[in-house]
Design a protein around this motif. Structure first.
Motif, PDB file in Angstrom:
ATOM      1  N   GLY A  46       0.783  -1.235   0.000  1.00 30.58           N
ATOM      2  CA  GLY A  46       0.000   0.000   0.000  1.00 30.58           C
ATOM      3  C   GLY A  46       0.810   1.278   0.000  1.00 30.58           C
ATOM      4  N   VAL A  47       2.139   1.167   0.063  1.00 31.85           N
ATOM      5  CA  VAL A  47       3.009   2.346   0.055  1.00 31.85           C
ATOM      6  C   VAL A  47       3.624   2.488  -1.337  1.00 31.85           C
ATOM      7  N   ALA A  48       3.429   3.652  -1.942  1.00 31.83           N
ATOM      8  CA  ALA A  48       3.896   3.871  -3.305  1.00 31.83           C
ATOM      9  C   ALA A  48       5.406   3.684  -3.424  1.00 31.83           C
ATOM     10  N   ILE A  49       5.831   3.056  -4.513  1.00 30.33           N
ATOM     11  CA  ILE A  49       7.252   2.920  -4.818  1.00 30.33           C
ATOM     12  C   ILE A  49       7.751   4.281  -5.308  1.00 30.33           C
ATOM     13  N   ASP A  50       8.936   4.674  -4.862  1.00 30.93           N
ATOM     14  CA  ASP A  50       9.472   5.998  -5.163  1.00 30.93           C
ATOM     15  C   ASP A  50       9.378   6.334  -6.649  1.00 30.93           C
ATOM     16  N   GLY A  51       8.800   7.488  -6.933  1.00 29.01           N
ATOM     17  CA  GLY A  51       8.751   8.002  -8.293  1.00 29.01           C
ATOM     18  C   GLY A  51       7.659   7.434  -9.178  1.00 29.01           C
ATOM     19  N   VAL A  52       6.971   6.387  -8.722  1.00 25.57           N
ATOM     20  CA  VAL A  52       5.994   5.728  -9.595  1.00 25.57           C
ATOM     21  C   VAL A  52       4.715   6.545  -9.771  1.00 25.57           C
ATOM     22  N   PRO A  53       4.172   7.190  -8.725  1.00 23.37           N
ATOM     23  CA  PRO A  53       3.007   8.052  -8.986  1.00 23.37           C
ATOM     24  C   PRO A  53       3.301   9.120 -10.042  1.00 23.37           C
ATOM     25  N   ALA A  54       4.498   9.677  -9.998  1.00 23.18           N
ATOM     26  CA  ALA A  54       4.874  10.687 -10.994  1.00 23.18           C
ATOM     27  C   ALA A  54       4.970  10.067 -12.385  1.00 23.18           C
ATOM     28  N   ALA A  55       5.434   8.824 -12.457  1.00 17.83           N
ATOM     29  CA  ALA A  55       5.540   8.141 -13.752  1.00 17.83           C
ATOM     30  C   ALA A  55       4.160   7.902 -14.357  1.00 17.83           C
ATOM     31  N   ILE A  56       3.208   7.463 -13.532  1.00 20.10           N
ATOM     32  CA  ILE A  56       1.837   7.251 -14.011  1.00 20.10           C
ATOM     33  C   ILE A  56       1.237   8.580 -14.454  1.00 20.10           C
ATOM     34  N   SER A  57       1.483   9.639 -13.690  1.00 15.12           N
ATOM     35  CA  SER A  57       0.991  10.970 -14.065  1.00 15.12           C
ATOM     36  C   SER A  57       1.585  11.416 -15.395  1.00 15.12           C
ATOM     37  N   LEU A  58       2.862  11.125 -15.596  1.00 12.02           N
ATOM     38  CA  LEU A  58       3.518  11.471 -16.856  1.00 12.02           C
ATOM     39  C   LEU A  58       2.847  10.755 -18.022  1.00 12.02           C
ATOM     40  N   LEU A  59       2.604   9.465 -17.864  1.00 10.84           N
ATOM     41  CA  LEU A  59       1.962   8.697 -18.931  1.00 10.84           C
ATOM     42  C   LEU A  59       0.590   9.264 -19.258  1.00 10.84           C
ATOM     43  N   LYS A  60      -0.156   9.659 -18.240  1.00 12.81           N
ATOM     44  CA  LYS A  60      -1.477  10.245 -18.468  1.00 12.81           C
ATOM     45  C   LYS A  60      -1.359  11.608 -19.142  1.00 12.81           C
ATOM     46  N   THR A  61      -0.344  12.384 -18.755  1.00 14.41           N
ATOM     47  CA  THR A  61      -0.107  13.685 -19.381  1.00 14.41           C
ATOM     48  C   THR A  61       0.214  13.531 -20.861  1.00 14.41           C
ATOM     49  N   LEU A  62       0.878  12.424 -21.198  1.00 15.88           N
ATOM     50  CA  LEU A  62       1.220  12.137 -22.589  1.00 15.88           C
ATOM     51  C   LEU A  62       0.029  11.565 -23.367  1.00 15.88           C
ATOM     52  N   GLY A  63      -1.121  11.500 -22.705  1.00 14.24           N
ATOM     53  CA  GLY A  63      -2.334  11.063 -23.391  1.00 14.24           C
ATOM     54  C   GLY A  63      -2.625   9.574 -23.304  1.00 14.24           C
ATOM     55  N   LYS A  64      -1.896   8.865 -22.455  1.00 19.10           N
ATOM     56  CA  LYS A  64      -2.121   7.421 -22.336  1.00 19.10           C
ATOM     57  C   LYS A  64      -3.342   7.129 -21.448  1.00 19.10           C
ATOM     58  N   GLU A  65      -4.134   6.168 -21.873  1.00 23.31           N
ATOM     59  CA  GLU A  65      -5.243   5.682 -21.051  1.00 23.31           C
ATOM     60  C   GLU A  65      -4.692   4.587 -20.137  1.00 23.31           C
ATOM     61  N   VAL A  66      -4.920   4.722 -18.835  1.00 24.98           N
ATOM     62  CA  VAL A  66      -4.294   3.825 -17.867  1.00 24.98           C
ATOM     63  C   VAL A  66      -5.349   3.001 -17.122  1.00 24.98           C
ATOM     64  N   TYR A  67      -5.112   1.687 -17.068  1.00 22.72           N
ATOM     65  CA  TYR A  67      -5.958   0.766 -16.299  1.00 22.72           C
ATOM     66  C   TYR A  67      -5.076   0.001 -15.314  1.00 22.72           C
ATOM     67  N   PHE A  68      -5.589  -0.236 -14.123  1.00 21.42           N
ATOM     68  CA  PHE A  68      -4.899  -1.069 -13.146  1.00 21.42           C
ATOM     69  C   PHE A  68      -5.499  -2.481 -13.220  1.00 21.42           C
ATOM     70  N   VAL A  69      -4.643  -3.481 -13.411  1.00 22.40           N
ATOM     71  CA  VAL A  69      -5.095  -4.866 -13.553  1.00 22.40           C
ATOM     72  C   VAL A  69      -4.406  -5.698 -12.484  1.00 22.40           C
ATOM     73  N   THR A  70      -5.173  -6.153 -11.515  1.00 20.01           N
ATOM     74  CA  THR A  70      -4.596  -6.856 -10.368  1.00 20.01           C
ATOM     75  C   THR A  70      -5.161  -8.259 -10.209  1.00 20.01           C
ATOM     76  N   ASN A  71      -4.380  -9.135  -9.621  1.00 24.54           N
ATOM     77  CA  ASN A  71      -4.846 -10.475  -9.260  1.00 24.54           C
ATOM     78  C   ASN A  71      -5.244 -10.547  -7.794  1.00 24.54           C
ATOM     79  N   ASN A  72      -5.319  -9.413  -7.148  1.00 26.13           N
ATOM     80  CA  ASN A  72      -5.638  -9.380  -5.720  1.00 26.13           C
ATOM     81  C   ASN A  72      -7.033  -9.955  -5.477  1.00 26.13           C
ATOM     82  N   GLY A  73      -7.085 -11.087  -4.782  1.00 32.29           N
ATOM     83  CA  GLY A  73      -8.345 -11.749  -4.512  1.00 32.29           C
ATOM     84  C   GLY A  73      -8.778 -11.657  -3.060  1.00 32.29           C
TER      85      GLY A  73
END
Length: 309
Positions: free
Chosen positions: A39-66
């Motif tokens: 549950g604790v973000a890996i360093d720099g990863v929230p910014a990376a996801i934000s960058l991808l979205k800024t570049l126009g990427k559509e982002v989905y989270f796909v988890t196996n968490n049951g």
């Protein structure tokens, strides 16, 4: 010709990095080990996801968490700094619930798994039971006489198996009875994860429990997690995901990367999973036999892409 090894994004030139970023429009990403740890973000990863979205990427989270509802996963994501709509989270429990709803399911569900499964079923009016400890104390014959009967078996229309820290002989006995007594009883699993590896120990995954039950009943369970390509089928059919223009990001070669290849996606392995680099090195020892586990690209951490653009 099979891939010998993935390309490391760190070694790409600025031009090559720009071309790579322009090669996809949609991102599917695993969560644990890619975006966060416990549950604790890996360093720099929230910014990376934000960058991808800024570049126009559509982002989905796909988890196996049951063991968590989709809403709980969404709360984890938001709390870790990821701004994602709950509808953009693809999770196995929700997939199971939607599958049952589509079939106008009206019987009971027996759960070998977490309370979260019962919670999501209850929310849509489906009765279920099973989560929590269930231990056979005393004689097997006494337990069977008390807990195993045909009337209850015909009331159960589905057995769902997920990660269950209280997995027991008693639970397997009940599931075998429900599935064996009623050939129309649905048999479903949240995922096929074999093991969860940590630096100091390993924990048996859902698949380790499921194999025992499949052996007893002579049936294979439908699975609602990666690497099953069916969980991406609706996105592809609707046009929201175009496989050739979609990137799958994960930390487990035999789950996430295989899922990406099964769906016809580009694949990126990150090295932030507890076992990512070790697993990749093992796979690369025999690339000709492990081609579908080999990612197209590798990066030590998803957070690194903000430094590479």
């Amino acid at each position: 010709m099979y891939k010998q090894k993935p390309k490391n994004l760190v070694n790409l030139t600025k031009g090559e990095m720009a071309n790579w970023l322009n090669s996809f429009d949609t991102v599917l990403t695993d969560c644990d080990g890619v975006l966060w740890h416990e549950g604790v973000a890996i360093d720099g990863v929230p910014a990376a996801i934000s960058l991808l979205k800024t570049l126009g990427k559509e982002v989905y989270f796909v988890t196996n968490n049951g063991i968590k509802t989709r809403h709980d996963i969404w709360k984890t994501a938001m709390g870790a700094g990821f701004d994602v709509p709950e509808t953009r989270i693809i999770a196995p429990i929700s997939g199971i619930v939607e599958y049952l709803q589509a079939r106008d399911f009206r019987k009971k569900v027996y759960i070998i798994g977490a309370e979260a499964v019962r919670s999501e079923l209850t929310a849509v009016g489906i009765e279920s039971f099973g989560p929590g400890p269930d231990v056979l104390a005393g004689k097997l014959s006494d337990y069977i006489a008390q807990h195993v009967n045909d009337t209850e078996a015909h009331e159960v229309g589905a057995v769902v198996v997920g990660f269950d820290e209280h997995f027991s002989f008693a639970k397997m006995l009940k599931a075998c009875h429900y599935l064996g007594t009623n050939p129309d009883c649905l048999f479903m699993s949240t995922n096929f994860d074999h093991v969860h590896r940590y630096p100091a120990f390993s924990v048996p995954g859902t698949r380790a429990l499921l194999v025992a039950l499949e052996t007893c009943v002579g049936r294979s369970a439908l699975q609602f997690g990666k690497p099953n390509a069916e969980i991406c089928a609706e996105l592809i059919k609707s046009g929201r995901v175009v496989p050739a223009r979609t990137l799958m990001i994960g930390d487990v070669c035999k789950v996430d990367i295989l899922f990406g290849h099964n769906c016809g996606l580009q694949t990126l392995l990150v090295g932030t999973g507890f076992n990512s680099v070790y697993e990749l090195n093992e796979i690369l020892q025999n690339p000709s036999e492990n081609e579908r586990y080999i990612p197209d690209f590798f990066v030590p951490s998803l957070g690194d892409i903000t430094k590479l653009v």
